[in-house]
Write a protein that holds these residues in place. Sequence first.
Motif, PDB file in Angstrom:
ATOM      1  N   PHE A 732       4.790   4.929  39.600  1.00 57.09           N
ATOM      2  CA  PHE A 732       3.484   5.312  40.129  1.00 57.09           C
ATOM      3  C   PHE A 732       3.391   4.899  41.595  1.00 57.09           C
ATOM      4  O   PHE A 732       3.972   3.893  42.016  1.00 57.09           O
ATOM      5  CB  PHE A 732       2.341   4.654  39.331  1.00 57.09           C
ATOM      6  N   SER A 733       2.635   5.688  42.355  1.00 60.21           N
ATOM      7  CA  SER A 733       2.347   5.345  43.749  1.00 60.21           C
ATOM      8  C   SER A 733       0.890   5.698  44.010  1.00 60.21           C
ATOM      9  O   SER A 733       0.163   6.119  43.087  1.00 60.21           O
ATOM     10  CB  SER A 733       3.276   6.086  44.707  1.00 60.21           C
ATOM     11  N   GLU A 734       0.468   5.543  45.259  1.00 63.02           N
ATOM     12  CA  GLU A 734      -0.940   5.769  45.585  1.00 63.02           C
ATOM     13  C   GLU A 734      -1.050   6.382  46.969  1.00 63.02           C
ATOM     14  O   GLU A 734      -0.354   5.967  47.903  1.00 63.02           O
ATOM     15  CB  GLU A 734      -1.708   4.442  45.541  1.00 63.02           C
ATOM     16  N   THR A 735      -1.900   7.386  47.087  1.00 65.29           N
ATOM     17  CA  THR A 735      -2.218   8.003  48.373  1.00 65.29           C
ATOM     18  C   THR A 735      -3.610   7.555  48.776  1.00 65.29           C
ATOM     19  O   THR A 735      -4.578   7.740  48.024  1.00 65.29           O
ATOM     20  CB  THR A 735      -2.165   9.532  48.290  1.00 65.29           C
ATOM     21  N   VAL A 736      -3.730   6.955  49.964  1.00 59.90           N
ATOM     22  CA  VAL A 736      -5.000   6.423  50.449  1.00 59.90           C
ATOM     23  C   VAL A 736      -5.571   7.391  51.474  1.00 59.90           C
ATOM     24  O   VAL A 736      -4.968   7.640  52.517  1.00 59.90           O
ATOM     25  CB  VAL A 736      -4.812   5.026  51.077  1.00 59.90           C
ATOM     26  N   PHE A 737      -6.728   7.980  51.174  1.00 61.24           N
ATOM     27  CA  PHE A 737      -7.418   8.860  52.111  1.00 61.24           C
ATOM     28  C   PHE A 737      -8.396   8.062  52.973  1.00 61.24           C
ATOM     29  O   PHE A 737      -8.575   8.340  54.147  1.00 61.24           O
ATOM     30  CB  PHE A 737      -8.167   9.959  51.354  1.00 61.24           C
ATOM     31  N   SER A 738      -9.051   7.091  52.368  1.00 64.24           N
ATOM     32  CA  SER A 738      -9.978   6.200  53.071  1.00 64.24           C
ATOM     33  C   SER A 738     -10.130   4.944  52.210  1.00 64.24           C
ATOM     34  O   SER A 738      -9.515   4.826  51.138  1.00 64.24           O
ATOM     35  CB  SER A 738     -11.328   6.880  53.303  1.00 64.24           C
ATOM     36  N   GLU A 739     -10.950   4.017  52.660  1.00 68.06           N
ATOM     37  CA  GLU A 739     -11.134   2.797  51.901  1.00 68.06           C
ATOM     38  C   GLU A 739     -11.774   3.069  50.547  1.00 68.06           C
ATOM     39  O   GLU A 739     -11.525   2.364  49.563  1.00 68.06           O
ATOM     40  CB  GLU A 739     -11.992   1.816  52.692  1.00 68.06           C
ATOM     41  N   GLU A 740     -12.610   4.117  50.502  1.00 67.38           N
ATOM     42  CA  GLU A 740     -13.295   4.430  49.244  1.00 67.38           C
ATOM     43  C   GLU A 740     -12.546   5.474  48.427  1.00 67.38           C
ATOM     44  O   GLU A 740     -12.803   5.632  47.237  1.00 67.38           O
ATOM     45  CB  GLU A 740     -14.720   4.950  49.515  1.00 67.38           C
ATOM     46  N   SER A 741     -11.632   6.227  49.058  1.00 66.37           N
ATOM     47  CA  SER A 741     -10.983   7.353  48.387  1.00 66.37           C
ATOM     48  C   SER A 741      -9.483   7.088  48.269  1.00 66.37           C
ATOM     49  O   SER A 741      -8.782   6.988  49.277  1.00 66.37           O
ATOM     50  CB  SER A 741     -11.242   8.654  49.170  1.00 66.37           C
ATOM     51  N   ARG A 742      -9.019   6.951  47.036  1.00 66.15           N
ATOM     52  CA  ARG A 742      -7.606   6.747  46.756  1.00 66.15           C
ATOM     53  C   ARG A 742      -7.194   7.656  45.602  1.00 66.15           C
ATOM     54  O   ARG A 742      -8.013   7.995  44.754  1.00 66.15           O
ATOM     55  CB  ARG A 742      -7.314   5.285  46.398  1.00 66.15           C
ATOM     56  N   MET A 743      -5.913   8.029  45.566  1.00 62.40           N
ATOM     57  CA  MET A 743      -5.447   8.935  44.527  1.00 62.40           C
ATOM     58  C   MET A 743      -4.135   8.416  43.947  1.00 62.40           C
ATOM     59  O   MET A 743      -3.187   8.133  44.675  1.00 62.40           O
ATOM     60  CB  MET A 743      -5.228  10.344  45.094  1.00 62.40           C
ATOM     61  N   LEU A 744      -4.092   8.281  42.619  1.00 61.94           N
ATOM     62  CA  LEU A 744      -2.881   7.847  41.934  1.00 61.94           C
ATOM     63  C   LEU A 744      -1.873   8.999  41.928  1.00 61.94           C
ATOM     64  O   LEU A 744      -2.218  10.141  41.610  1.00 61.94           O
ATOM     65  CB  LEU A 744      -3.209   7.420  40.499  1.00 61.94           C
ATOM     66  N   ARG A 745      -0.620   8.699  42.275  1.00 61.05           N
ATOM     67  CA  ARG A 745       0.444   9.695  42.282  1.00 61.05           C
ATOM     68  C   ARG A 745       1.554   9.272  41.322  1.00 61.05           C
ATOM     69  O   ARG A 745       1.790   8.071  41.095  1.00 61.05           O
ATOM     70  CB  ARG A 745       1.022   9.855  43.690  1.00 61.05           C
ATOM     71  N   TYR A 746       2.237  10.270  40.776  1.00 64.33           N
ATOM     72  CA  TYR A 746       3.300  10.025  39.814  1.00 64.33           C
ATOM     73  C   TYR A 746       4.643  10.267  40.485  1.00 64.33           C
ATOM     74  O   TYR A 746       4.870  11.330  41.086  1.00 64.33           O
ATOM     75  CB  TYR A 746       3.134  10.926  38.595  1.00 64.33           C
ATOM     76  N   GLU A 747       5.541   9.298  40.371  1.00 64.57           N
ATOM     77  CA  GLU A 747       6.842   9.392  41.011  1.00 64.57           C
ATOM     78  C   GLU A 747       7.830  10.156  40.130  1.00 64.57           C
ATOM     79  O   GLU A 747       7.552  10.470  38.965  1.00 64.57           O
ATOM     80  CB  GLU A 747       7.368   7.989  41.332  1.00 64.57           C
ATOM     81  N   MET A 748       9.006  10.438  40.683  1.00 64.06           N
ATOM     82  CA  MET A 748       9.979  11.295  40.035  1.00 64.06           C
ATOM     83  C   MET A 748      10.413  10.808  38.651  1.00 64.06           C
ATOM     84  O   MET A 748      10.532  11.630  37.726  1.00 64.06           O
ATOM     85  CB  MET A 748      11.188  11.484  40.948  1.00 64.06           C
ATOM     86  N   PRO A 749      10.686   9.503  38.429  1.00 64.73           N
ATOM     87  CA  PRO A 749      11.058   9.089  37.057  1.00 64.73           C
ATOM     88  C   PRO A 749      10.000   9.455  36.019  1.00 64.73           C
ATOM     89  O   PRO A 749      10.334   9.899  34.912  1.00 64.73           O
ATOM     90  CB  PRO A 749      11.220   7.565  37.190  1.00 64.73           C
ATOM     91  N   THR A 750       8.748   9.265  36.359  1.00 67.42           N
ATOM     92  CA  THR A 750       7.664   9.636  35.435  1.00 67.42           C
ATOM     93  C   THR A 750       7.671  11.133  35.173  1.00 67.42           C
ATOM     94  O   THR A 750       7.524  11.587  34.022  1.00 67.42           O
ATOM     95  CB  THR A 750       6.302   9.204  36.001  1.00 67.42           C
ATOM     96  N   LEU A 751       7.833  11.926  36.226  1.00 67.90           N
ATOM     97  CA  LEU A 751       7.823  13.378  36.070  1.00 67.90           C
ATOM     98  C   LEU A 751       9.015  13.860  35.250  1.00 67.90           C
ATOM     99  O   LEU A 751       8.887  14.791  34.444  1.00 67.90           O
ATOM    100  CB  LEU A 751       7.823  14.039  37.458  1.00 67.90           C
TER     101      LEU A 751
END
Length: 798
Positions: A732-751
């Motif tokens: 798992f990883s995370e994309t940070v758009f702002s301090e209030e907005s974050r999005m969980l991302r799935y890495e290649m092993p998970t996929l």
Amino acid sequence: MSWKNIKLIFLREVRDQLRDRRTLFMITILPVLLYPMLGLGVVQMMLTFSEQKRTVVVLNAKELPTDPAFLSEDGIRDEWFPGGADDAKRLRAVVDLPGSADETVPAGTHKARSDAELLKSGRQLHKKLTQYQAAAESEEDPAARAQIRDEISSELNDSGIQVLVMVPDGYAEAIAALQTDSSVSDDESVFVPKLQVLRNSADDKSAVAFGRIRNALNNWEDALRATTFEKAALRPELQHPASLEWIEVARGEEVAANVWSKLFPAMIVIMALTGAFYPAIDLGAGEKERGTMETLLISPARRVELVMGKFMTILLFSIGTALMNLLSMGFTGQHLASAMGAGAVEAVNLEFPSAAALMWLVILLVPLAALFSALCLALATFAKSTKEGQYYLTPLLMVILGLTMFCLNPAIEITPLYSVIPVVNVALLLKGLLLTATQSNDLLMYAIPVLVSSFGYSMLALWWAIDLYNSEGVLFREAEKFDVRLWFSNLTRDKEPVPALPEAVFCFIVILFLQFVAMKYMKPDLVGTDAVVGRRVMQTMVIQQLTMIACPAVFMGILLTTSLRATFRLRMPTLSSMLMGVGLAVLAHPLSVEVSSFVVEYGFLPAPPEEGLARISKLLSSTDLPRWLIITVFAVTPAICEELAFRGFILSGLARGGRLKVAIIVSSLMFGIIHMIPQQAFNAALLGLVLGLLAVHSRSLFPAMAFHFVNNTMATFHGRGGFGIKPDGVFFSETVFSEESRMLRYEMPTLILCGIGMAILIARMISDLRAEQVEKRELELRSFDAPASDANNLAAGI
């Protein structure tokens, strides 16, 4: 499939078409004669229209400055027109100077009015205009002002005047004051009253006259400015302090390419469709009317060979018609440009595109013509008569014209999304390749998806035509006579357990129409993020799901079918099928998130509206709304309503006749389309394939509902912050758009793990369905070969 038979059928159909005078006229004589005659006619009309004299009346001409003079004894001075005396002769200038009004009527003038009559009408118009301006300044009743404006427009149209020039009092004196500073103190400014020009842009004659007089006035103003600067002892450079220089770098062939890029893509689409239109009707519905269809069907050739021979014939005429029209149009344009003189050639360069561009034109024409040929053949085969065939093919022509107009927009360029949309992909790629050679290398990357997708659509349309030829009910059906009362009585009387194919399609159209209509009325309720507005937003979403998706399907199921259990697959599922639905949803969610992000990040699909994303994100993360309410709105309601409609009524209707693959694919596409936003539509269409397969495999709607519920629930928690999972950089990883907005991302092993798991479960479902089909086929064969008593026992399952 015997290519020898296909060749024989192809040659037979070509000979029959070449014997048809209408076909020969449409593909050869019409293109050769149409464009030269049309071009000459248009040029002649333009020249005739432009050569006609237009009337301009100048009032209070004595107030015009004399240095430089705008008028001469014969009217407006020739030097102010770009074309000199030739342009000046195309205007009839009527001025109110003493001795200039002529009581006679010049030959060929508009509405045969003398100068005196025109001046009288001009003064009346000036009086009306003064009243209108006074009313506007005093802010009188708007209705009264509108009435005066209408009167001015009406009187101008009836007066025989195309343009009225009104010189104000004191105009020459004000100009003279500007040209010298002797009469103006340092703290005093000169007021120059407005010279007004009255015209009617809705009248072509007035528009032409205005264009000519505007050029003359602009040139006179430039000369007046230069004289003013000279008399005021100002440096001439101050007239144009910016010192602008316009540099044109376009070569002649690039200008020509710009012209052809607007003409060739539209013409190639329209003419390829037109070339397939009439031969397809003749080879399909025409065969039925002439009674020769039966003779063809009893020949040794197979049905697929008949279709291939007819398809190749239509394809030949489609390509031939398009090429003949393009060549005729190109040579006609070049000839007319050269015949109109050097000025026209410089204004519009019509040099032919390069050999590479023409080669791509021919290459892209083939899949486009193949698509149109297969579609037209299928529709013409379905028709009983040529008249009915025209009814079926005309909507296709309207849709293609709409797509063509879309491609002509200069702001529309080919993108990964447009490269797989039929018709649009070919037109946009050809437009880009013709536009400029410098961008060709960048555009060639789209050639493969355009060609592959276009040939794929052609194969699908050809498969449809072959399928229609294998249906005796289609080939020998009678022409339909529509009676509303009979149709309604049949709906309520001749019911079947599950809906028919047209009923399923009609249900989708109703849902789509309701979605489209509701967009306008739902928008005010989808604004805001506070608790009160948030609840209203969710209420609106629930109402939309119930009334616009579930209700049409349920009402049509009650009205049109006898078994709601069979129509909506309301059978109790097995525990394994429910677990499979839940497991597929868990495995599909990470893949869905990353595929949706990938197609947006790499430009295959446009990004969703940021405002909508922000609003939904705030709504999901709101602490004022209970979690159970959010889950109910975003997961429970869509799982029930959308599955009743798409995996229930629509899938049941599409799957009638045993075409499960087609039913699953088409229902998933419909499911994607109603989501409107491209990214969501793409994601929903992919998930719709899994949902359709799950519903068919389990013979129940409940596993699909479970999949839908779990997937939407996971998406909801994902939007609220990502299940509380901490990114580890591996799975798992995370994309940070702002301090209030974050999005969980799935890495290649998970996929990879999720992909393997989904592949295993989907492969198992497909294997089970194939085994069931084989078993059913063997049972039918045993029933056919067995004696009557044994066959009855087999059919009864004994």
